[in-house]
Design a protein around this motif. Structure first.
Motif, mmCIF file in Angstrom:
data_model
loop_
_atom_site.group_PDB
_atom_site.id
_atom_site.type_symbol
_atom_site.label_atom_id
_atom_site.label_comp_id
_atom_site.label_asym_id
_atom_site.label_seq_id
_atom_site.Cartn_x
_atom_site.Cartn_y
_atom_site.Cartn_z
ATOM 1 N N ALA A 57 -5.088 -1.795 2.799
ATOM 2 C CA ALA A 57 -3.511 -1.944 3.019
ATOM 3 C C ALA A 57 -3.458 -0.178 2.653
ATOM 4 C CB ALA A 57 -3.007 -2.729 2.078
ATOM 5 N N GLU A 58 -1.999 -0.172 2.942
ATOM 6 C CA GLU A 58 -1.847 1.550 3.122
ATOM 7 C C GLU A 58 -2.080 2.606 1.530
ATOM 8 O OE1 GLU A 58 2.536 1.443 3.169
ATOM 9 O OE2 GLU A 58 1.929 -0.276 3.581
ATOM 10 N N GLY A 59 -2.344 3.765 1.179
ATOM 11 C CA GLY A 59 -3.035 4.498 -0.259
ATOM 12 C C GLY A 59 -1.863 3.349 -0.300
ATOM 13 N N THR A 60 -1.950 3.230 -1.901
ATOM 14 C CA THR A 60 -0.881 2.622 -2.887
ATOM 15 C C THR A 60 -0.770 3.882 -4.301
ATOM 16 O OG1 THR A 60 -0.985 0.906 -2.058
ATOM 17 C CG2 THR A 60 0.086 1.223 -4.203
ATOM 18 N N PHE A 61 -0.002 4.906 -4.614
ATOM 19 C CA PHE A 61 0.156 5.645 -5.899
ATOM 20 C C PHE A 61 0.086 4.873 -7.258
ATOM 21 C CE2 PHE A 61 1.933 7.981 -2.349
ATOM 22 C CZ PHE A 61 1.136 9.276 -2.509
ATOM 23 N N ILE A 62 -1.076 5.452 -7.877
ATOM 24 C CA ILE A 62 -1.316 4.837 -9.034
ATOM 25 C C ILE A 62 0.074 5.159 -9.832
ATOM 26 C CG2 ILE A 62 -3.388 4.338 -8.731
ATOM 27 C CD1 ILE A 62 -3.832 6.721 -10.802
ATOM 28 N N LYS A 97 -8.779 -10.762 5.792
ATOM 29 C CA LYS A 97 -8.824 -10.208 4.389
ATOM 30 C C LYS A 97 -8.247 -8.792 4.501
ATOM 31 C CE LYS A 97 -11.128 -13.285 3.372
ATOM 32 N NZ LYS A 97 -10.587 -14.448 2.491
ATOM 33 N N ILE A 98 -7.916 -8.632 2.521
ATOM 34 C CA ILE A 98 -6.897 -7.387 2.645
ATOM 35 C C ILE A 98 -7.801 -6.866 1.520
ATOM 36 C CG2 ILE A 98 -5.174 -8.317 1.696
ATOM 37 C CD1 ILE A 98 -3.333 -6.223 2.990
ATOM 38 N N LEU A 99 -7.830 -5.015 1.368
ATOM 39 C CA LEU A 99 -8.221 -4.434 0.670
ATOM 40 C C LEU A 99 -6.496 -3.421 0.496
ATOM 41 C CD1 LEU A 99 -11.746 -3.320 1.585
ATOM 42 C CD2 LEU A 99 -11.062 -5.269 0.537
ATOM 43 N N PHE A 100 -7.130 -3.165 -1.701
ATOM 44 C CA PHE A 100 -5.639 -2.617 -1.369
ATOM 45 C C PHE A 100 -7.031 -0.918 -1.975
ATOM 46 C CE2 PHE A 100 -3.975 -0.522 -5.789
ATOM 47 C CZ PHE A 100 -3.480 -0.944 -5.845
ATOM 48 N N GLN A 101 -6.210 -0.069 -1.126
ATOM 49 C CA GLN A 101 -6.406 1.113 -1.725
ATOM 50 C C GLN A 101 -5.606 2.041 -2.680
ATOM 51 O OE1 GLN A 101 -5.679 4.870 1.258
ATOM 52 N NE2 GLN A 101 -7.813 4.187 1.575
ATOM 53 N N PRO A 102 -6.690 2.613 -3.970
ATOM 54 C CA PRO A 102 -5.494 3.129 -4.918
ATOM 55 C C PRO A 102 -5.608 4.415 -4.996
ATOM 56 C CG PRO A 102 -7.552 2.466 -5.711
ATOM 57 C CD PRO A 102 -7.744 1.768 -4.456
ATOM 58 N N ASP A 175 -8.213 -9.122 -2.113
ATOM 59 C CA ASP A 175 -9.574 -9.442 -1.867
ATOM 60 C C ASP A 175 -10.951 -8.507 -1.655
ATOM 61 O OD1 ASP A 175 -9.668 -11.956 -0.206
ATOM 62 O OD2 ASP A 175 -8.151 -10.806 1.805
ATOM 63 N N GLY A 176 -10.249 -6.674 -2.079
ATOM 64 C CA GLY A 176 -11.447 -6.190 -3.474
ATOM 65 C C GLY A 176 -10.479 -4.781 -2.757
ATOM 66 N N ILE A 177 -11.413 -4.124 -3.237
ATOM 67 C CA ILE A 177 -10.779 -2.595 -3.244
ATOM 68 C C ILE A 177 -11.340 -1.249 -2.973
ATOM 69 C CG2 ILE A 177 -10.125 -0.313 -4.852
ATOM 70 C CD1 ILE A 177 -8.831 -2.968 -5.778
#
Length: 355
Positions: A57-62, A97-102, A175-177
Motif C-alpha cells: 500500500a501507499e506509504g502511510t505517515f505515522i 495480499k496487501i502490506l502496510f508501509q509506515p 498481511d505484513g509490513i
C-alpha cells in the motif's frame, strides 16, 4: 514471463499467486481526513483481483506531516485503522495480499504545509541540516524543504510512533509490513553521514548511524514477528539529497544488510534507483550525473554487490528488486535464481479493463 507467474510463499505463511508485486505509490486520494475512501478501496481491489501477487500500500505517515502530498494517508489512531480495514477486507475478498508501509518523512517536509502547521508538530531530523531541493507547489512561492528543523532528542519516542502505527495496521487486517528505509526520509536521514552529524550513540560510525533504523525494525518485529516483515532499501539512491560516496555506500550497506539478515526477515526489497540501467527511462526518474567524489563504478548494480548477502543457500529471506525492471529482465533474474520477487509500480497506475 512464466517464471514471474509461479505461486510462492512469502515468510512463513503468506501465499502469493505470483512473484509480481505492486509497489507503493502515493495516490493523494485519502480525502476523508487522510483516511481511505471508496476510490481507494476500488483502486486496490481492482489491482488485486486476478492480478498482482502482492500489493504494498501507499506509504502511510505515522504522525502529522508536512510532506508535499496533501491527501496522503496517516495511521496513528483507531479511526485510521478502521478505514484501512475496509481496504484490506476488499483486497482479501478477491484473493489478494496487501502490506502496510509506515512512513516518517524526516527532513523532507515544509512546516508551512497545512497538516503540520495546524498540528504544531515539528519537522524532526537526526541533525539540523536542511535537505537540498524540494518544491512545494501548494505553497506560495513554491518553497523547498524547510530549514526549520528540530533535532530529535529521544529517538526512542519516534520508535514508539512506528510501533503504534504498525500495531494499528495489524488491527486493520494488513498481511505484513514493508518498512521504508530509502528516499531521503527519516530512517535514511540517519543512515547518511551528510544528514546525520550526531555525536551520540545514533551518529558517527556506521554502526551508530544504523542504530535507529534497526531499533525501528526491531519494534515492528516485536508486533508482527520477523516473517511478516520486510524492508525497502536503496544503497545507490540519489533522491531527496541522499547521494553518498561509493565508499560510504559499501561500508554502510555491508553492515546494514548483514544486520537485517540477522533478523530473519520475510524479504529485503533492493532498489537500484540512482544507477544507470543502460537504456532510456522516464525523465522524472532518470538519474543525473553524480557529484564529484560520489561517482559509482561503471555499470554499477546493487544486486551484483549485495544480492549474495541476501539470496544464498539456506537463506529464508527473499530478495525483491525494484526500479525500472522490464518483465524480461525480471524473469531472467528469477530463472537464474538471482531474485525471488520483483516490484513494478507505474504500470499499475493504468486502470484494469473490466469484464
Amino acid at each position: 514471463m512464466a517464471e514471474l507467474l509461479e505461486p510462492i510463499i512469502l515468510g512463513d505463511g503468506i501465499p502469493l499467486r505470483n512473484r509480481i508485486c505492486m509497489g507503493s505509490m502515493t495516490r493523494n486520494r485519502c480525502m476523508d481526513d487522510n483516511k481511505p475512501v471508496e476510490a481507494t478501496i476500488k483502486h486496490y481491489t481492482d489491482r488485486a483481483r486476478d492480478g498482482t501477487g502482492l500489493i504494498v500500500a501507499e506509504g502511510t505517515f505515522i504522525c502529522a506531516h508536512g510532506a508535499e502530498w496533501p491527501n496522503a494517508p496517516v495511521m496513528y489512531n483507531q479511526e485510521h485503522a478502521d478505514a484501512w480495514a475496509r481496504v484490506t477486507s476488499a483486497v482479501h475478498e478477491v484473493g489478494g495480499k496487501i502490506l502496510f508501509q509506515p512512513w516518517h518523512a524526516g527532513r523532507i517536509q515544509n512546516d508551512n504545509m497545512p497538516m503540520l502547521k495546524q498540528s504544531g508538530y515539528p519537522v524532526y531530523a537526526p541533525s539540523k541540516i536542511p535537505a537540498k531541493g524540494g518544491k512545494f507547489r501548494t505553497l506560495e512561492g513554491n518553497p523547498g524543504h524547510t530549514h526549520n528543523l528540530t533535532e530529535i532528542d529521544d529517538p526512542k519516542a519516534i520508535v514508539e510512533q512506528f510501533r503504534r502505527s504498525v500495531t494499528l495496521a495489524k488491527r486493520a487486517g494488513f498481511d505484513g509490513i514493508e518498512l521504508l528505509s530509502q528516499g531521503g526520509y527519516l530512517l535514511h536521514n540517519f543512515l547518511c553521514s551528510h544528514s546525520n552529524t550526531r555525536t551520540d550513540q545514533y551518529g558517527g560510525s556506521v554502526e551508530n548511524r544504523c542504530r535507529f533504523p534497526l531499533e525501528v525494525l526491531d519494534a515492528i518485529i516485536e508486533v508482527w514477528g520477523p516473517r511478516a516483515v520486510g524492508i525497502k532499501i536503496c544503497p545507490s539512491d540519489d533522491y531527496n539529497d541522499t547521494t553518498i560516496s561509493y565508499e560510504e555506500l559499501t561500508d554502510t550497506y555491508t553492515y546494514y544488510i548483514k544486520e537485517l539478515m540477522r533478523r530473519d526477515l520475510a524479504f529485503i526489497n533492493l532498489s537500484r534507483r540512482g544507477c544507470d540501467v543502460g537504456r532510456e527511462t522516464d525523465s522524472y526518474f532518470r538519474s543525473q550525473p553524480r557529484p564529484e567524489g560520489k561517482e559509482l563504478p561503471p555499470k554499477y548494480e546493487p544486486l551484483a554487490q549485495f544480492g549474495s548477502f541476501i539470496k544464498y543457500p539456506g537463506s529464508r529471506t527473499m530478495l525483491m528488486v525494484n526500479h525500472e525492471y522490464t518483465v524480461e529482465e525480471a524473469a531472467d533474474s528469477v530463472r537464474k535464481e538471482k531474485i525471488d520477487l520483483v516490484t513494478f509500480a507505474r504500470p499499475f497506475i493504468y486502470n484494469p479493463v473490466s469484464g
